[in-house]
Design a protein around this motif. Structure first.
Motif, PDB file in Angstrom:
ATOM      1  N   LEU A  97       0.800  -1.226   0.000  1.00 54.23           N
ATOM      2  CA  LEU A  97       0.000   0.000   0.000  1.00 54.23           C
ATOM      3  C   LEU A  97       0.832   1.274   0.000  1.00 54.23           C
ATOM      4  CD1 LEU A  97      -2.811  -1.066   2.514  1.00 54.23           C
ATOM      5  CD2 LEU A  97      -2.887  -1.058   0.001  1.00 54.23           C
ATOM      6  N   VAL A  98       2.163   1.136   0.035  1.00 55.08           N
ATOM      7  CA  VAL A  98       3.040   2.302  -0.053  1.00 55.08           C
ATOM      8  C   VAL A  98       4.131   2.049  -1.079  1.00 55.08           C
ATOM      9  CG1 VAL A  98       2.636   3.258   2.253  1.00 55.08           C
ATOM     10  CG2 VAL A  98       4.357   1.460   1.941  1.00 55.08           C
ATOM     11  N   GLU A  99       4.651   3.136  -1.631  1.00 57.69           N
ATOM     12  CA  GLU A  99       5.702   3.057  -2.648  1.00 57.69           C
ATOM     13  C   GLU A  99       7.078   2.960  -1.986  1.00 57.69           C
ATOM     14  OE1 GLU A  99       5.313   3.031  -5.873  1.00 57.69           O
ATOM     15  OE2 GLU A  99       3.287   3.828  -6.254  1.00 57.69           O
ATOM     16  N   PRO A 100       7.994   2.177  -2.567  1.00 59.59           N
ATOM     17  CA  PRO A 100       9.388   2.268  -2.115  1.00 59.59           C
ATOM     18  C   PRO A 100       9.913   3.661  -2.446  1.00 59.59           C
ATOM     19  CG  PRO A 100       9.222   0.950  -4.117  1.00 59.59           C
ATOM     20  CD  PRO A 100       7.818   1.225  -3.684  1.00 59.59           C
ATOM     21  N   LEU A 125      15.293   2.663   5.857  1.00 56.54           N
ATOM     22  CA  LEU A 125      14.246   3.649   5.526  1.00 56.54           C
ATOM     23  C   LEU A 125      13.849   3.537   4.054  1.00 56.54           C
ATOM     24  CD1 LEU A 125      15.510   6.787   7.504  1.00 56.54           C
ATOM     25  CD2 LEU A 125      13.846   5.067   8.223  1.00 56.54           C
ATOM     26  N   GLU A 126      13.506   2.339   3.669  1.00 55.56           N
ATOM     27  CA  GLU A 126      13.132   2.093   2.282  1.00 55.56           C
ATOM     28  C   GLU A 126      11.720   2.580   1.954  1.00 55.56           C
ATOM     29  OE1 GLU A 126      15.132   0.882  -0.154  1.00 55.56           O
ATOM     30  OE2 GLU A 126      16.714   1.023   1.360  1.00 55.56           O
ATOM     31  N   TYR A 127      10.874   2.720   2.997  1.00 54.89           N
ATOM     32  CA  TYR A 127       9.479   3.079   2.744  1.00 54.89           C
ATOM     33  C   TYR A 127       8.980   4.245   3.589  1.00 54.89           C
ATOM     34  CZ  TYR A 127       9.081  -1.363   0.242  1.00 54.89           C
ATOM     35  OH  TYR A 127       9.245  -2.387  -0.648  1.00 54.89           O
ATOM     36  N   SER A 128       9.775   4.752   4.498  1.00 51.15           N
ATOM     37  CA  SER A 128       9.290   5.813   5.385  1.00 51.15           C
ATOM     38  C   SER A 128      10.418   6.734   5.806  1.00 51.15           C
ATOM     39  CB  SER A 128       8.626   5.209   6.632  1.00 51.15           C
ATOM     40  OG  SER A 128       9.581   4.524   7.426  1.00 51.15           O
ATOM     41  N   VAL A 129      10.044   7.971   6.113  1.00 49.65           N
ATOM     42  CA  VAL A 129      10.977   8.961   6.643  1.00 49.65           C
ATOM     43  C   VAL A 129      10.453   9.395   8.011  1.00 49.65           C
ATOM     44  CG1 VAL A 129      11.974  11.260   6.350  1.00 49.65           C
ATOM     45  CG2 VAL A 129      11.656   9.779   4.357  1.00 49.65           C
ATOM     46  N   PRO A 130      11.178   9.105   9.096  1.00 43.81           N
ATOM     47  CA  PRO A 130      10.699   9.455  10.429  1.00 43.81           C
ATOM     48  C   PRO A 130      10.440  10.955  10.569  1.00 43.81           C
ATOM     49  CG  PRO A 130      12.557   7.950  10.556  1.00 43.81           C
ATOM     50  CD  PRO A 130      12.467   8.399   9.126  1.00 43.81           C
ATOM     51  N   TRP A 131       9.337  11.292  11.241  1.00 40.01           N
ATOM     52  CA  TRP A 131       8.979  12.704  11.454  1.00 40.01           C
ATOM     53  C   TRP A 131       9.008  13.049  12.945  1.00 40.01           C
ATOM     54  CZ3 TRP A 131       8.783  17.470  10.119  1.00 40.01           C
ATOM     55  CH2 TRP A 131       7.850  18.372  10.653  1.00 40.01           C
ATOM     56  N   VAL A 132       8.171  12.398  13.759  1.00 41.76           N
ATOM     57  CA  VAL A 132       8.150  12.655  15.198  1.00 41.76           C
ATOM     58  C   VAL A 132       8.203  11.334  15.955  1.00 41.76           C
ATOM     59  CG1 VAL A 132       6.953  14.867  15.053  1.00 41.76           C
ATOM     60  CG2 VAL A 132       5.615  12.748  15.216  1.00 41.76           C
ATOM     61  N   TRP A 133       8.584  11.403  17.226  1.00 40.39           N
ATOM     62  CA  TRP A 133       8.715  10.191  18.019  1.00 40.39           C
ATOM     63  C   TRP A 133       8.370  10.464  19.478  1.00 40.39           C
ATOM     64  CZ3 TRP A 133      12.476   9.960  21.958  1.00 40.39           C
ATOM     65  CH2 TRP A 133      13.434  10.993  21.941  1.00 40.39           C
ATOM     66  N   GLY A 134       8.162   9.377  20.208  1.00 45.79           N
ATOM     67  CA  GLY A 134       7.877   9.498  21.633  1.00 45.79           C
ATOM     68  C   GLY A 134       8.196   8.188  22.334  1.00 45.79           C
ATOM     69  N   THR A 135       7.914   8.124  23.620  1.00 45.96           N
ATOM     70  CA  THR A 135       8.327   6.995  24.442  1.00 45.96           C
ATOM     71  C   THR A 135       7.197   6.502  25.343  1.00 45.96           C
ATOM     72  OG1 THR A 135       9.110   8.486  26.198  1.00 45.96           O
ATOM     73  CG2 THR A 135      10.719   7.817  24.525  1.00 45.96           C
ATOM     74  N   THR A 136       7.393   5.318  25.896  1.00 43.30           N
ATOM     75  CA  THR A 136       6.552   4.792  26.975  1.00 43.30           C
ATOM     76  C   THR A 136       7.471   4.512  28.146  1.00 43.30           C
ATOM     77  OG1 THR A 136       5.111   3.733  25.353  1.00 43.30           O
ATOM     78  CG2 THR A 136       4.868   3.039  27.639  1.00 43.30           C
ATOM     79  N   SER A 263       5.264   8.449   4.468  1.00 39.49           N
ATOM     80  CA  SER A 263       5.374   7.488   3.376  1.00 39.49           C
ATOM     81  C   SER A 263       4.566   7.985   2.186  1.00 39.49           C
ATOM     82  CB  SER A 263       4.852   6.110   3.811  1.00 39.49           C
ATOM     83  OG  SER A 263       5.664   5.541   4.824  1.00 39.49           O
ATOM     84  N   ILE A 264       4.884   7.459   1.024  1.00 44.68           N
ATOM     85  CA  ILE A 264       4.153   7.809  -0.199  1.00 44.68           C
ATOM     86  C   ILE A 264       3.181   6.677  -0.519  1.00 44.68           C
ATOM     87  CG2 ILE A 264       4.334   8.299  -2.666  1.00 44.68           C
ATOM     88  CD1 ILE A 264       7.057   9.528  -2.156  1.00 44.68           C
TER      89      ILE A 264
END
Length: 351
Positions: A97-100, A125-136, A263-264
């Motif tokens: 469902l996403v482009e490489p 990172l073949e399919y996504s570029v990290p934007w934001v993050w968080g923790t538990t 992702s695209i």
């Protein structure tokens, strides 16, 4: 911050959402259709992108990764950019469902922090570029604990604190503590390890104040409970800032990380505009807008110098330290092991 939830494998709901119409022909590249978490990409980012490029951005929001995946699975969403969490990237890739990503069209990937540059959920990172993050991690009130520093999940299972411990009312969040307190990774797919975690959670239940995923921060701040499993993020950071006796830490066993990235979508009608948008997000000053305008940690390490409130960079509820982040586990798609979690959680709740 949002909860991390998983849908059972193979369940796809038919959802009526407001999609974006695909475009083609002359003028197609003058718009970009985005499907994202509400407010995680601030409106200020979209406005700045349109002002610079002239590309109009149409934005729809989803309330869960499962909603987003279901929408893309219809095959006619018309979206160009989507913002999946880490485990959802795996599911999107698995369903085609996403482009490489064409790395030759992307500039600025070297700005991504090391922990997120080659993650287990999307190697290279073949399919996504990290934007934001968080923790538990752990939220605790030092006045309530009598000055005792809480550094381990073990405290959540210690009868010394009976009636003063809260757990997140979320299956896989609870299993983070249940697994790591036994020395296992939070993303385990091993049936025996998950069974051990299940027994720990069953044994723990009688000593809990309860399972609460809504106002647990207020309970800790007031001292109604001494400690709670907690999601990092804006709301937790505000509680820590407002109460000098309240601390947020990642436990010595590691805790966990979530990442929402870009992702695209497969068959995106405006792919060139999508790449232009990704490059825009990878600029340090734009990455900093995730913190300045949305109160979230940016995966762009070069963005730090552009954060207006430098105090946020040392607030563990927003930016955990590099040492803690290095020790934390990504929560990934359990695949067939989901059954072990679901069966175990049914036992925990029934105990």
């Amino acid at each position: 911050m949002k909860k991390t939830t998983f849908a059972a494998a193979g369940i796809v709901a038919a959802l009526a959402l407001s999609g974006c119409s695909a475009t083609s022909g002359e003028g197609a590249a003058q718009q970009l259709n985005v499907y994202a978490w509400a407010d995680e990409i601030p409106q200020s980012v979209f406005d700045a992108f349109t002002e610079e490029t002239g590309i109009k951005v149409n934005v729809d929001n989803f309330d869960s990764n499962e909603t987003m995946i279901s929408k893309l699975a219809t095959g006619s969403s018309g979206y160009d950019i989507v913002e999946p969490s880490q485990y959802a990237v795996q599911q999107l890739v698995g369903q085609g469902l996403v482009e490489p990503l064409d790395k030759s069209k992307i500039e600025g990937l070297d700005n991504i922090a090391e922990k997120f540059s080659d993650p287990i959920y999307d190697p290279g990172l073949e399919y996504s570029v990290p934007w934001v993050w968080g923790t538990t991690g752990l939220l605790y009130n030092s006045e309530c604990t009598g000055g005792e520093e809480i550094t381990s999940w073990k405290s959540l299972f210690d009868k010394k604190w009976e009636g003063k411990v809260n757990m997140l009312d979320n299956m896989l969040a609870a299993y983070i503590a249940g697994l790591q307190v036994n020395g296992y990774p939070a993303n385990s797919k091993d049936e025996k390890e998950i069974a051990a975690a299940t027994q720990s959670l069953i044994d723990q239940k009688a000593m809990l104040s309860g399972y609460n995923s809504t106002n647990y921060g207020d309970l800790v701040a007031s001292g109604d409970v001494c400690m709670s499993m907690a999601w990092g993020g804006t709301q937790t950071a505000k509680i820590v800032d407002a109460n000098e006796q309240v601390e947020y830490v990642l436990p010595e066993e590691g805790g966990s990380l979530w990442v929402d990235g870009i992702s695209i979508a497969k068959g995106a009608p405006n792919q060139e505009a999508a790449y232009e948008f990704i490059n825009f997000l990878l600029r340090p000053e734009i990455g900093a807008m995730a913190t300045n305008d949305a109160g979230l940690a940016s995966a762009n390490v070069a963005a730090a110098e552009h954060v207006s409130d430098q105090g946020l960079l040392t607030n563990a509820a927003v930016y955990a330290s590099d040492e803690q982040v290095a020790n934390a586990d990504f929560i990934v798609d359990p695949g067939a092991a989901m059954k072990f979690y679901q069966d175990g959680w049914t036992r925990v709740k029934a105990s």
